[in-house]
Design a protein around this motif. Sequence first.
Motif, PDB file in Angstrom:
ATOM      1  N   ASN A 174     -52.395   1.806 -65.292  1.00 56.38           N
ATOM      2  CA  ASN A 174     -50.989   1.421 -65.329  1.00 56.38           C
ATOM      3  C   ASN A 174     -50.220   2.225 -64.277  1.00 56.38           C
ATOM      4  O   ASN A 174     -49.813   3.357 -64.507  1.00 56.38           O
ATOM      5  CB  ASN A 174     -50.425   1.667 -66.724  1.00 56.38           C
ATOM      6  N   VAL A 175     -50.052   1.607 -63.120  1.00 55.89           N
ATOM      7  CA  VAL A 175     -49.485   2.328 -61.978  1.00 55.89           C
ATOM      8  C   VAL A 175     -48.049   2.771 -62.268  1.00 55.89           C
ATOM      9  O   VAL A 175     -47.641   3.881 -61.920  1.00 55.89           O
ATOM     10  CB  VAL A 175     -49.548   1.469 -60.704  1.00 55.89           C
ATOM     11  N   HIS A 176     -47.284   1.915 -62.926  1.00 59.69           N
ATOM     12  CA  HIS A 176     -45.894   2.287 -63.226  1.00 59.69           C
ATOM     13  C   HIS A 176     -45.828   3.497 -64.140  1.00 59.69           C
ATOM     14  O   HIS A 176     -45.039   4.414 -63.919  1.00 59.69           O
ATOM     15  CB  HIS A 176     -45.154   1.112 -63.864  1.00 59.69           C
ATOM     16  N   ALA A 177     -46.683   3.499 -65.156  1.00 59.85           N
ATOM     17  CA  ALA A 177     -46.680   4.650 -66.071  1.00 59.85           C
ATOM     18  C   ALA A 177     -47.038   5.916 -65.317  1.00 59.85           C
ATOM     19  O   ALA A 177     -46.406   6.962 -65.503  1.00 59.85           O
ATOM     20  CB  ALA A 177     -47.665   4.412 -67.206  1.00 59.85           C
ATOM     21  N   MET A 178     -48.031   5.818 -64.430  1.00 58.49           N
ATOM     22  CA  MET A 178     -48.441   6.998 -63.674  1.00 58.49           C
ATOM     23  C   MET A 178     -47.320   7.474 -62.758  1.00 58.49           C
ATOM     24  O   MET A 178     -47.096   8.672 -62.616  1.00 58.49           O
ATOM     25  CB  MET A 178     -49.685   6.691 -62.831  1.00 58.49           C
ATOM     26  N   SER A 179     -46.624   6.538 -62.149  1.00 59.92           N
ATOM     27  CA  SER A 179     -45.523   6.922 -61.273  1.00 59.92           C
ATOM     28  C   SER A 179     -44.413   7.597 -62.067  1.00 59.92           C
ATOM     29  O   SER A 179     -43.824   8.577 -61.616  1.00 59.92           O
ATOM     30  CB  SER A 179     -44.967   5.698 -60.546  1.00 59.92           C
ATOM     31  N   ALA A 180     -44.139   7.056 -63.249  1.00 62.20           N
ATOM     32  CA  ALA A 180     -43.097   7.662 -64.083  1.00 62.20           C
ATOM     33  C   ALA A 180     -43.505   9.084 -64.448  1.00 62.20           C
ATOM     34  O   ALA A 180     -42.682  10.005 -64.420  1.00 62.20           O
ATOM     35  CB  ALA A 180     -42.876   6.827 -65.343  1.00 62.20           C
ATOM     36  N   ILE A 181     -44.784   9.273 -64.763  1.00 68.87           N
ATOM     37  CA  ILE A 181     -45.248  10.619 -65.102  1.00 68.87           C
ATOM     38  C   ILE A 181     -45.127  11.537 -63.885  1.00 68.87           C
ATOM     39  O   ILE A 181     -44.713  12.696 -64.011  1.00 68.87           O
ATOM     40  CB  ILE A 181     -46.702  10.574 -65.620  1.00 68.87           C
ATOM     41  N   ALA A 182     -45.454  11.002 -62.719  1.00 71.19           N
ATOM     42  CA  ALA A 182     -45.343  11.820 -61.506  1.00 71.19           C
ATOM     43  C   ALA A 182     -43.900  12.264 -61.298  1.00 71.19           C
ATOM     44  O   ALA A 182     -43.637  13.424 -60.959  1.00 71.19           O
ATOM     45  CB  ALA A 182     -45.839  11.041 -60.295  1.00 71.19           C
ATOM     46  N   TRP A 183     -42.968  11.357 -61.503  1.00 73.34           N
ATOM     47  CA  TRP A 183     -41.553  11.736 -61.401  1.00 73.34           C
ATOM     48  C   TRP A 183     -41.203  12.769 -62.458  1.00 73.34           C
ATOM     49  O   TRP A 183     -40.466  13.722 -62.193  1.00 73.34           O
ATOM     50  CB  TRP A 183     -40.650  10.505 -61.553  1.00 73.34           C
ATOM     51  N   GLY A 184     -41.728  12.558 -63.650  1.00 72.55           N
ATOM     52  CA  GLY A 184     -41.499  13.529 -64.716  1.00 72.55           C
ATOM     53  C   GLY A 184     -41.994  14.903 -64.309  1.00 72.55           C
ATOM     54  O   GLY A 184     -41.293  15.903 -64.482  1.00 72.55           O
TER      55      GLY A 184
END
Lengths: 629, 293, 261
Positions: B186-196
């Motif tokens: 889930n690329v979006h979830a991973m990106s959100a985590i990266a921002w987090g």
Amino acid sequence: MTTGENTLEGQATNVEVPPEAPASGASTAGRPSGLRSSKGYRLLAPFLPWLAGALALVVFANTASPYVLLISGTVLIYAISAIGLNVVMGQAGLVSIGNAALMAVGAYTTAILAKEESWSAFPLPIIISGVIGGLLGLLIALPALRLRGIYLALATLALQFFVVFAGDRYQAESGLLSGVPVPPLSIGDRYFVPGRDFVLLLGAFLGLTILVVRAMSRHAPGRMWTAISESELAATAIGVNAARWKLAAFVVSSAIIAVSGSLFAYYNQIVSAETFTIEFAVVFIIILILGGMGTMSGAIVGSVIVVSLPYVLTRLTGTLPSDGIGEWLSNNIFYVNNGLYGLLVLVVLLYMPQGVVPSVTGLARRLAHRGADQPRSSDRPARSAARPAVAKGDDKPAVLEVEDLDVMYETGARAVSGLHLRVEANAIVAVLGRNGAGKTSTLRAVSGFLGTEQVRLRGHIRLEGKDVLGSSPGRTAAAGLVLVPERDKVFPSLTVEEHLRLATSGDYRPVLEKPHFHRLRERLDQPAGLLSGGERQLLALATAAMLKPRLLMVDEFTLGLAPVMIQEVARVIRGLRDEGMTVLLVEQNAAAALELADHVYLMEGGEVVAEGTPAEMADRVTMTSEVTS
Amino acid sequence: MSNELAQALSGALVLGSLYAVVGIGFVILYKATGVINFAQGALMLMGGFIFFSLHESAGLAWPLAMAGAVLIMFVIGALIYLGIFRRLVGAEEFTLVIATLGLSVCVLTVSLIIWGPGTRTLPETLSRSELFSIGNLGFSSVEVFSIVTALVVVAVLDLALRRTRIGIQMRAVADGPLLASLSRVNVHAMSAIAWGIASFCAAVAGVAYTMRLSADPAGMHALGLLAFPAILLGGIDSVRGVLVGGFLLALAQSSAAFLLGGEWSEVVAYALMLAVLVVRPRGFFGSRQAVRL
Amino acid sequence: MSTTDQETPLAVRGALLRFGGILALNDVNFDVEPGETFGIIGPNGAGKTALLNCVSGVYRLTEGNVDFFGERISGLPPHRISAKGLGRTFQNMEHFRRFKVLEYVMLGRMHEARASVFASVFAWPYMERLEREERSLAMELLEELGLAHLAQAKLSDLPYGVQKRVDIARALLGRPKVLLLDEPTSGTITQERTEVSRAIDMVSARGVPTVLVDHDVDFVSRHCARVLVLSYGKQVGVGSPAEMLARPDVIETFLGTPATS
């Protein structure tokens, strides 16, 4: 763009005329009609906008209130600076955050010269500021020859700190901690203070700037800059001396910005390092983003918005009721005004990425052309009638059914037209064709890659009866389509073991028990980037198999593999099929595919030209495919 | 070793650890999403202020306040992705940079509206007086805490990226977002985590800064920008590089301050960055990208 | 190694290109004769475009050299090579999306020596006249290719087949002494290829020596009397299309070896 799309078989040329008629002056030249042909008009025509602009400015300067005039002066200075920045950023595509520094250089130069009796005569300080700015531009351009994109931006960020540091030191040394005072600008014995005359003078400077920049961008320099901004490598390949034109862009731009800094110093009558912060530099980038990168009108409109908005907002706040939101606003108006740019830039980037001016003109054009290209849905050619879907007897839907697929890239490249494919369960189907036949585009369309790119897709792609046309890769993957791409099929920095862990949350070991994946067991700790081509292919197939796909698609598995390795991978694919998997192969290597497949499609020029069993197809697959079905 | 020099060196260690922790968040975000984040300083500031409020106004004990602040900032980071940057996926690098500049201004403005522009000084949470010394290199508890926290965060993140499944998924996204989505990541979830994570790291630095000195908007903003020279020194996409770059930059700044005077420290940092850019644009550990014609 | 004679428009000798550990080109040799359209074919990844990029200076050969009318050009930066009269087109047209057709074609006219930001400002009338002359030359070319009505269209709004022809016009406007055509049929479907083919006929009619790189073997055979076959960076052979396509090693290059022995 779709107006000429009602293509049928007999269409000879594919030329599509874009809906917008050419509206530039160049095309009207040879069209004598009425007023346009009169010699007087034609001589005058180029000057009309200038006259109108000058007139409007004079009227405005004579009627506006002093308060509005004060703001307008700043708008004009910002506009000059933004136009200068636009040469580098909008036209040549080079990112710079050095705007504040260059303005500071112009401002300090002016402040210093204006004090000297022999140097202060108009327009000497302004011209010298421009020259020094240009020289500094030359200096910035040196790293720019090596650096690209964000690295260049950061280099200009460094410039910012150097200049501010130097300014700070200068102020500290000369004891002018609160700023260097600048005597008012004078021409002859006439003094210019912010107000009507200064606005007119600034208007003249803006006009001059526009004239100069326009002269360049209409000719070869403008074209070179655009070419470099589009692709520096491609530009040099066709003969553009990128270094030279980048240098020119920086010199011109820096000189203009320094001149605006000089005017800024005269206008405010004080120069202080505190003014020229990073935020100040960013304001000019925001001006360009707001107005629309690459156009002078955008730079001007952006300046108007950015400079006047805080004043407008402050005014508005005054009219709000003094409780609730009004009270909150008036208490925080200072911060809100400073933060507004941030919000604005996000809104523009999210909702009108072209900038305000192009968005508005685009909207106007769309409104004007509405109705012109209405028939969008009805222009499907009746291909399915000409070529009925193959009836297969049983009602069970095939694993994959592709009907009437058209793929056309926004760039104009056409990859696939009117394609039909059918993949039955537990079969290996191969699509053969030479490079450029449209095979990979078909695969990418099926796997959903093209939904996210700028591509127009039409037709049907059904996975077990469900239409997946236009889904994202994530969706199609979740629906059970797994693609092993032609290249980049593994994650180079992840080890083999990490690939397997990525594919399943459970135990990955069973897959290694299969004889054909044995080879991976010795490589568990190696990063995939260090694997050989064959091992990468095996790893990609192993992880793909662990995802338990409904349909496994393999793009050019033979590419770059030695014959022995091709045989090994072919055994793996056959093994997966024997375990119940359905496979779609896309291959250039006809020999390998013909041996592996149960059913073969032959593609050429974006269409299927023949299909059948490998035995039927064997003698039709030739190099110079004179196949006509 | 003279006392000033010793002080400069211990200061460099503290500063370097701050750069390292901000930098690792930056690198993780850049690798996973391709975003070059100019909002580090603003996020740092917000983290520091939230910590201040939780500790001072809400009366939480400082370790709790710290945990609260960094967790809140993690959530804010993820929300920033979901609200803004998710819609900019696939945009040009430059557009993303401008968006983070805009974000920086917004976060800064919100912080200033909530907390005001003044510098907030906390009463001493951990002692600021000398705890121990090596030779005449003296360290206070708060400095030790700052260094240790930064190192722990960096180590934990590094370990998590290598060992956990989410970490592997994030690295997969960094290696190839398209291939990752094909592999059902889930690329979006991973990106959100990266921002987090980026926001979390900024907050850790913000809290450490606030505890040692004060919640100082200008200082933290400048420090957020100075993370760039540190990151570029090491290479914009290298976790290892950012550690080296962070401490190297801090050392250069401290020596400049020691030899030339405090006002030189920032200029020297940017001069160093410029030199690295010209000589070795990808930093010491960064990787090259190829352009295809 | 001495340079080749001045009559030979293009001579490539011992071309070797290494990318990291990969040999993208390995000892490639060929001459292009005056007035000839010389074909280079090979499967995907054979190194065709790499070879072209080496000739036009975008890549630097690891070993070997390229001579242009007897003059060594390998090692020169691309814009210098271009200025000597070596024109080229692109496989991908994504590079120049913002251009309008006419503007793009005019990009081919490298009057760089005379153009400068100063000339545009201080010698405006002179530059304006130059501009007009070039515009009319560009229009003539577009006319010849049947594209004049699209002069003001945005390049990226047009089908690839048209873009490829515009690109050929752009290259021709620079009056090249040798022209390199990089995959003119890529991104086009069968019906568009006839149009591109006609444009190439026009190029040959002008007598410009041309190197035609393409993956469409039929297409190359139609235009070239001699072709070079590449496979994994290696030269399989040079000869007439009929002769080359009959060779078993060439067939294997394109159709692959059987998966089982």
